[in-house]
Design a protein around this motif. Structure first.
Motif, PDB file in Angstrom:
ATOM      1  N   ARG A 173     -30.977  45.963  21.267  1.00  0.00           N
ATOM      2  CA  ARG A 173     -30.048  46.534  19.843  1.00  0.00           C
ATOM      3  C   ARG A 173     -30.355  45.631  18.336  1.00  0.00           C
ATOM      4  NH1 ARG A 173     -24.795  49.458  19.600  1.00  0.00           N
ATOM      5  NH2 ARG A 173     -24.766  49.359  22.105  1.00  0.00           N
ATOM      6  N   HIS A 191     -28.420  43.968  14.934  1.00  0.00           N
ATOM      7  CA  HIS A 191     -27.788  44.610  14.363  1.00  0.00           C
ATOM      8  C   HIS A 191     -27.241  43.062  13.649  1.00  0.00           C
ATOM      9  CE1 HIS A 191     -25.385  41.944  17.168  1.00  0.00           C
ATOM     10  NE2 HIS A 191     -25.988  42.369  18.387  1.00  0.00           N
ATOM     11  N   GLU A 213     -28.005  49.847  15.323  1.00  0.00           N
ATOM     12  CA  GLU A 213     -27.082  49.325  15.846  1.00  0.00           C
ATOM     13  C   GLU A 213     -26.066  50.381  15.878  1.00  0.00           C
ATOM     14  OE1 GLU A 213     -23.071  47.601  13.355  1.00  0.00           O
ATOM     15  OE2 GLU A 213     -24.789  47.814  12.666  1.00  0.00           O
TER      16      GLU A 213
END
Length: 313
Positions: free
Chosen positions: A210, A212, A128
């Protein structure tokens, strides 16, 4: 000089990560781009960030439209329909960060190609906070309809399509939306390969992907992710996705090559058959996933009758 690239950015409450993504777009070494944003009703300052970005980039056209508010996939399909059909087209996720050479590498592949052509590449998987975890896998097997029918392996966030490819996508996108396809990148791979487009999946890593809690799909290279996807083969989830994809492609079969129309019909018949018949048909058609283990798991699910479509398409 290539046509302008429409960067198609789908947003929804993206403020935690969006500013970094916008900065990476501004830093592209190839500056022949415009930005088309479809926002699904953000309430967190996303639109203010986009307006601020547009004001800082006077050389680039920025357009913001209302999204359909039916999830990310439908938002991307909506963006396809709004793009300039004479330009090129690049999908853009709100939470990635692009490497500076991303568009330039795509342009290098697409320039001078006749007919529909699509560039895709690898990603760098990050946490993240953008700490690098690992490169995404690089697949060596060919990118053909025999693969696309049963595997999504063209990362949508890396895809750049030329104008001929975009016009095919614009013809087909309404049917994909009506079918509620689960993945715009898988649908793009299926459509492009079915139509005989020139496709590459570059070994270069062109963006930071990313990870997350809000990821729509997330990485697929860990043991946990592989186990989750294996379970989807046997619990009916994957069969449902196949059905949606079939519903999306059937109305645009005229866009396929003659060979792939035949293959599509054979695949349709196979997934409406039982176990051993389905598996045997898959083998006869030469369907494959990018790894031997993946192909074996798919064949096992077919043999077990877990891919069967219970209705006419």
């Amino acid at each position: 000089m290539h046509p302008p690239i429409t960067i198609a950015l789908a947003t929804y409450n993206g403020s935690p990560f969006l500013r970094e993504q916008l900065a990476s777009i501004a830093a592209q070494s190839d500056d022949g781009w415009n930005l088309l944003v479809s926002d699904d009703g953000s309430t967190d300052g996303t639109l203010d960030m986009i307006a601020e970005f547009g004001a800082s980039q006077p050389a680039h056209k920025l357009r913001v439209i209302d999204g359909p508010r039916k999830g990310a996939t439908r938002n991307f399909l909506h963006l396809i329909g709004q793009a300039d059909p004479d330009g090129w087209f690049a999908f853009c996720d709100q939470d990635d960060v692009w490497r500076p050479e991303k568009l330039a590498l795509a342009a290098r592949y697409l320039e001078g190609r006749d007919g529909p052509a699509v560039y895709a590449a690898r990603t760098t998987i990050c946490d993240e906070s953008l700490n690098v975890l690992t490169p995404a896998p690089h697949y060596a097997r060919g990118l053909h309809f025999r693969n696309a029918l049963i595997q999504a392996c063209m990362p949508g966030n890396t895809i750049v399509a030329n104008s001929a490819a975009l016009r095919l996508m614009q013809k087909a996108a309404p049917y994909a939306a009506a079918a509620n396809v689960v993945s715009h990148d898988w649908w793009t791979y299926q459509l492009m390969s079915a139509a005989g487009a020139q496709i590459t999946r570059d070994a270069a890593q062109v963006l930071f992907y990313r990870q997350h809690p809000g990821n729509l799909m997330g990485r697929n290279d860990t043991s946990r992710a592989k186990a989750a996807r294996l379970s989807m083969l046997f619990d009916g989830t994957f069969a449902g996705w196949i059905g949606q994809n079939q519903d999306a492609l059937a109305p645009v079969a005229e866009l396929m090559t003659a060979e792939n129309r035949v293959l599509f019909g054979r695949f349709d018949a196979a997934v409406r058959s039982n176990g051993a018949v389905t598996a045997a048909a898959f083998l006869q058609m030469g369907l494959y996933r990018q790894t031997r283990a993946g192909t074996a798991a798919l064949m096992a699910a077919a043999l077990a009758g877990r891919l069967r479509q219970p209705r006419e398409i």
